[in-house]
Design a protein around this motif. Structure first.
Motif, PDB file in Angstrom:
ATOM      1  N   GLY A   8      58.002  32.952 -16.073  1.00  0.00           N
ATOM      2  CA  GLY A   8      59.249  32.324 -15.021  1.00  0.00           C
ATOM      3  C   GLY A   8      59.779  31.359 -15.792  1.00  0.00           C
ATOM      4  N   ARG A  33      62.214  38.062 -16.385  1.00  0.00           N
ATOM      5  CA  ARG A  33      61.953  39.331 -15.327  1.00  0.00           C
ATOM      6  C   ARG A  33      62.513  40.497 -16.027  1.00  0.00           C
ATOM      7  N   SER A  34      63.636  40.458 -16.589  1.00  0.00           N
ATOM      8  CA  SER A  34      64.426  41.371 -16.956  1.00  0.00           C
ATOM      9  C   SER A  34      65.136  41.215 -18.286  1.00  0.00           C
ATOM     10  N   ASP A  55      58.500  42.511 -15.040  1.00  0.00           N
ATOM     11  CA  ASP A  55      58.621  42.036 -13.549  1.00  0.00           C
ATOM     12  C   ASP A  55      57.233  41.870 -13.078  1.00  0.00           C
ATOM     13  N   THR A  62      53.301  43.881 -15.533  1.00  0.00           N
ATOM     14  CA  THR A  62      52.652  42.728 -15.997  1.00  0.00           C
ATOM     15  C   THR A  62      51.407  42.980 -17.069  1.00  0.00           C
ATOM     16  N   ALA A  82      55.680  31.073 -12.647  1.00  0.00           N
ATOM     17  CA  ALA A  82      56.353  32.188 -11.799  1.00  0.00           C
ATOM     18  C   ALA A  82      55.638  32.284 -10.323  1.00  0.00           C
ATOM     19  N   VAL A 103      53.157  38.707  -6.822  1.00  0.00           N
ATOM     20  CA  VAL A 103      53.625  37.752  -8.013  1.00  0.00           C
ATOM     21  C   VAL A 103      52.820  36.441  -8.166  1.00  0.00           C
TER      22      VAL A 103
END
Length: 257
Positions: A8, A33-34, A55, A62, A82, A103
């Protein structure tokens, strides 16, 4: 100089930690994340040792993050930064788990189990973890009515307990948990009392410092000071039950010492 992976890390405390480490000459592997999130970091991308994408809501992605990190090489430290806060609904990940659990708890566990073992592990928690006791009866919120604040508190208690369990199981690794405080991030909001530099300082110090005070394991930190965590996080039975539950939910066993 150390190489540190931070989850993150395209904004907020993760990005602040990355910039601090880079400014002090360390190497940093970022996580986004992207691909769209990668585009937001600008010139920072050219200073990094790598950027991994995935993500954390998805167990498959992951796992892919772990593969990408392992392809870069062994990390000296990993900062599990994150997290999500007060999700309006339980949600459902591709695997059917509550988003907050996925998450904040499952992703750090999966990454810990699958990434080549570093010398140091740092897990970001929250002072709110003290309100999260009693979570293992319905860890995935399949029976209870959804409570965003409670779910967040439980997930942050779980990562403290995970950090402490790893400190026992992997004595050669320094594993600690950090409460960064209520910081002025996208999650914390502009009115939060803690600035980004203060908010990132403890986790980066634990990740790279050779000061005797930082060379400890199984502790809970807030602004460079050790604090007492919730009692359940220290309970060995809770720690072992949590590990067993995470192994069950992910299908991934934690490597032995």
């Amino acid at each position: 100089m150390a190489i540190v992976f931070i989850t993150g890390s395209t904004d907020g405390l993760g990005r602040a930690a990355a910039e601090s480490l880079l400014d002090h000459g360390h190497r940093v592997v970022l996580h986004a994340r992207s691909a769209d999130r990668v585009a937001t970091i600008g010139k920072l991308s050219s200073r990094t040792a790598g950027i991994v994408i995935g993500d954390l809501r998805s167990a498959a992605e992951t796992r892919g993050i772990a593969d990408q990190v392992n392809a870069i090489g062994r990390m000296d430290a990993i900062i599990h930064n994150a997290g999500v806060y007060t999700e309006r609904s339980r949600g459902a990940t591709p695997e059917g788990h509550a988003s907050t659990l996925a998450v904040n708890t499952l992703a750090p566990y999966i990454l810990t189990a699958l990434i080549e073992r570093p010398g140091r592990l740092v897990y970001l928690s929250s002072g709110l973890h003290r309100g999260g006791e009693g979570s293992l009866g319905d860890v995935d919120w399949t029976k209870r009515s959804w409570d965003p604040a409670k779910a967040y508190a439980e997930s942050k208690l779980q990562v403290v307990a995970l950090a402490f369990a790893l400190a026992r199981r992997w004595p050669q690794v320094l594993s600690n948990a950090v409460d960064p405080g209520w910081a002025r991030t996208r999650m914390g909001g502009p009115g939060a009392p803690v600035d980004l530099d203060t908010g990132q300082r403890t986790q980066t110090w634990l990740a790279i410092s050779d000061e005797p005070a930082a060379m400890v394991s199984g502790r809970y930190w807030h602004h460079l000071r050790q604090e007492q965590p919730a009692g359940e996080a220290l309970d060995l039975q809770f720690q072992e039950q949590l590990i067993a539950k995470l192994e069950e939910l992910t299908g991934i066993a934690l490597p032995q010492a």
